[in-house]
Enzyme design. Structure first.
Site, PDB file in Angstrom:
ATOM      1  N   ASN A 174      40.481 -51.635 -42.885  1.00 32.70           N
ATOM      2  CA  ASN A 174      39.180 -50.977 -43.014  1.00 32.70           C
ATOM      3  C   ASN A 174      38.444 -51.515 -44.247  1.00 32.70           C
ATOM      4  O   ASN A 174      39.040 -51.660 -45.318  1.00 32.70           O
ATOM      5  CB  ASN A 174      39.433 -49.473 -43.180  1.00 32.70           C
ATOM      6  CG  ASN A 174      38.203 -48.609 -43.017  1.00 32.70           C
ATOM      7  OD1 ASN A 174      37.522 -48.688 -41.996  1.00 32.70           O
ATOM      8  ND2 ASN A 174      37.913 -47.779 -44.014  1.00 32.70           N
ATOM      9  N   HIS A 210      28.499 -48.398 -44.350  1.00 30.39           N
ATOM     10  CA  HIS A 210      27.614 -47.775 -45.350  1.00 30.39           C
ATOM     11  C   HIS A 210      26.408 -48.693 -45.527  1.00 30.39           C
ATOM     12  O   HIS A 210      26.466 -49.666 -46.276  1.00 30.39           O
ATOM     13  CB  HIS A 210      28.361 -47.572 -46.675  1.00 30.39           C
ATOM     14  CG  HIS A 210      29.550 -46.671 -46.549  1.00 30.39           C
ATOM     15  ND1 HIS A 210      29.434 -45.331 -46.255  1.00 30.39           N
ATOM     16  CD2 HIS A 210      30.880 -46.922 -46.654  1.00 30.39           C
ATOM     17  CE1 HIS A 210      30.643 -44.789 -46.203  1.00 30.39           C
ATOM     18  NE2 HIS A 210      31.540 -45.733 -46.433  1.00 30.39           N
TER      19      HIS A 210
HETATM   20  C1  XIL Z   1      34.502 -41.373 -50.908  1.00 25.83           C
HETATM   21  C2  XIL Z   1      34.463 -39.855 -50.759  1.00 25.83           C
HETATM   22  O1  XIL Z   1      33.576 -39.502 -49.737  1.00 25.83           O
HETATM   23  C3  XIL Z   1      34.066 -39.239 -52.083  1.00 25.83           C
HETATM   24  O2  XIL Z   1      34.138 -37.816 -52.013  1.00 25.83           O
HETATM   25  C4  XIL Z   1      34.967 -39.744 -53.202  1.00 25.83           C
HETATM   26  O3  XIL Z   1      34.516 -39.247 -54.435  1.00 25.83           O
HETATM   27  C5  XIL Z   1      34.969 -41.260 -53.238  1.00 25.83           C
HETATM   28  O4  XIL Z   1      35.350 -41.759 -51.957  1.00 25.83           O
HETATM   29  N1  XIL Z   1      34.803 -45.988 -48.770  1.00 25.83           N
HETATM   30  C6  XIL Z   1      35.913 -45.270 -48.380  1.00 25.83           C
HETATM   31  C7  XIL Z   1      35.953 -43.801 -48.583  1.00 25.83           C
HETATM   32  O5  XIL Z   1      36.825 -45.842 -47.769  1.00 25.83           O
HETATM   33  O6  XIL Z   1      37.244 -43.338 -48.852  1.00 25.83           O
HETATM   34  C8  XIL Z   1      35.020 -43.369 -49.685  1.00 25.83           C
HETATM   35  O7  XIL Z   1      35.002 -41.945 -49.715  1.00 25.83           O
HETATM   36  C9  XIL Z   1      33.643 -43.934 -49.450  1.00 25.83           C
HETATM   37  C10 XIL Z   1      33.673 -45.447 -49.466  1.00 25.83           C
END
Ligand code: XIL
Length: 320
Positions: A174, A210
């Protein structure tokens, strides 16, 4: 009118899902929507299964937070995607600041995975076994893992351990920005061979997703790259989708653009045989991680802060 997961399943996907987090679960209005399996057929714990919570000190395991989400999904009849085992972030300092050799860090990884994947065996549709191992230029990101193993040799170790602990879970690599063409996607494709050449198995590739409103990769690029992974005999999923405004507040035009951007993701997944599901990284702006991490940015989700569907919601629903 039908809800997102039932529409997704009718359209041939395995699920449409959402991340959630423990602190959100005393918001009853939020939980009511989250728990409707016609809307969300799949749940991912946003934090509770990460190393810092599960094994905060060496060989001491705490499943409280992860179990709360796993039990919620189970009670709702929802698929659980499990997240994540080996990641440079949210890693306890006993690991990241430890003094390791390849042998001792191999044991640490194997012990962590045997315990955690063993604990959740039978509950996870999939595991994000390794998360975010790559830099944007396709080299391995600096971490205690890449430094100790002098590159990516920790990946087959992790995937082999996960397979042994739960033979039925789909094992995913991932990362973000591996769903469209470029050095990072090329390197991610090579990770599949690296794992197999190392004697282990990989079943899936996850593009976190994202993205930023108005600067999305094109739908055709998303499809081409997803197809390249699937051609390597793995399945594919969008695992953490949110599409944020880089400056706020969101305008009406911006919300329309965001709807088009979500449409590219959903259409791409529907068009690629082997793209099995889409997960949004929480469904509402009320609990999005974005404003905490990207200062001044946000409004990235399908539901607004009042738990009302946004224009992007309507578009996603129409497409599905
Ligand atoms: C994020 C969470 O949503 C937050 O609450 C935490 O503070 C940081 O991590 N990539 C990932 C996720 O694989 O685990 C992350 O999640 C966001 C970016």
């Amino acid at each position: 009118t039908a809800n997102l997961n039932e529409l997704a399943v009718q359209a041939g996907l395995s699920y449409f899902g959402s991340a959630t987090d423990n602190s959100e679960l005393d918001d009853t209005a939020y939980v009511a929507i989250l728990s409707d399996s016609t809307e969300f057929g799949q749940i991912t714990p946003g934090n509770g299964q990460k190393w810092q919570y599960i094994e905060p000190s060496q060989d001491t395991f705490d499943y409280t937070s992860g179990d709360e989400i796993a039990e919620l999904a189970e009670g709702n009849g929802q698929i659980l995607r499990c997240h994540t085992l080996v990641w440079h972030s949210q890693l306890p300092s006993w690991v990241s600041s430890g003094t390791w050799t390849v042998d001792t860090l191999t044991s640490v990884i194997e012990n962590h995975i045997a315990n955690e994947v063993g604990h959740y065996a039978g509950q996870c549709y999939a595991w994000d076994v390794v998360n975010e191992a790559l830099n944007e230029d396709g080299t391995f990101r600096d971490s205690i893992f890449s430094e100790t193993f002098d590159g990516g040799a920790f990946l087959p170790v992790a995937f082999a351990a996960a397979r042994e602990a739960d033979p039925d879970a789909k094992l995913y690599y991932n990362d973000y920005n591996i769903g469209y063409s470029g050095s990072k996607a090329t390197a991610a494709l090579a990770i599949i061979d690296l794992i197999r050449d190392g004697g282990a198995e990989i079943d899936g590739m996850g593009e976190q997703g994202h993205y930023i409103v108005g600067s999305m990769p094109s739908q055709s690029d998303l499809e081409n790259v997803a197809s390249a992974y699937v051609a390597m005999d793995v399945e594919y999923a969008f695992t953490e989708v949110d599409i944020r405004f880089s400056s706020l507040p969101a305008t009406d035009d911006g919300l329309q653009q965001q709807a088009e951007d979500y449409a590219a993701v959903v259409n791409a997944c529907l068009n690629v045989e082997g793209c099995i599901g889409i997960t949004i990284w929480d469904y509402t702006d009320k609990y999005s991680w974005i404003p905490n991490t990207f200062d001044g940015q946000g409004a990235a989700c399908l539901y607004d802060e009042d738990l009302e569907p946004k224009p992007a919601y309507t578009t996603v629903s129409d497409i599905l």
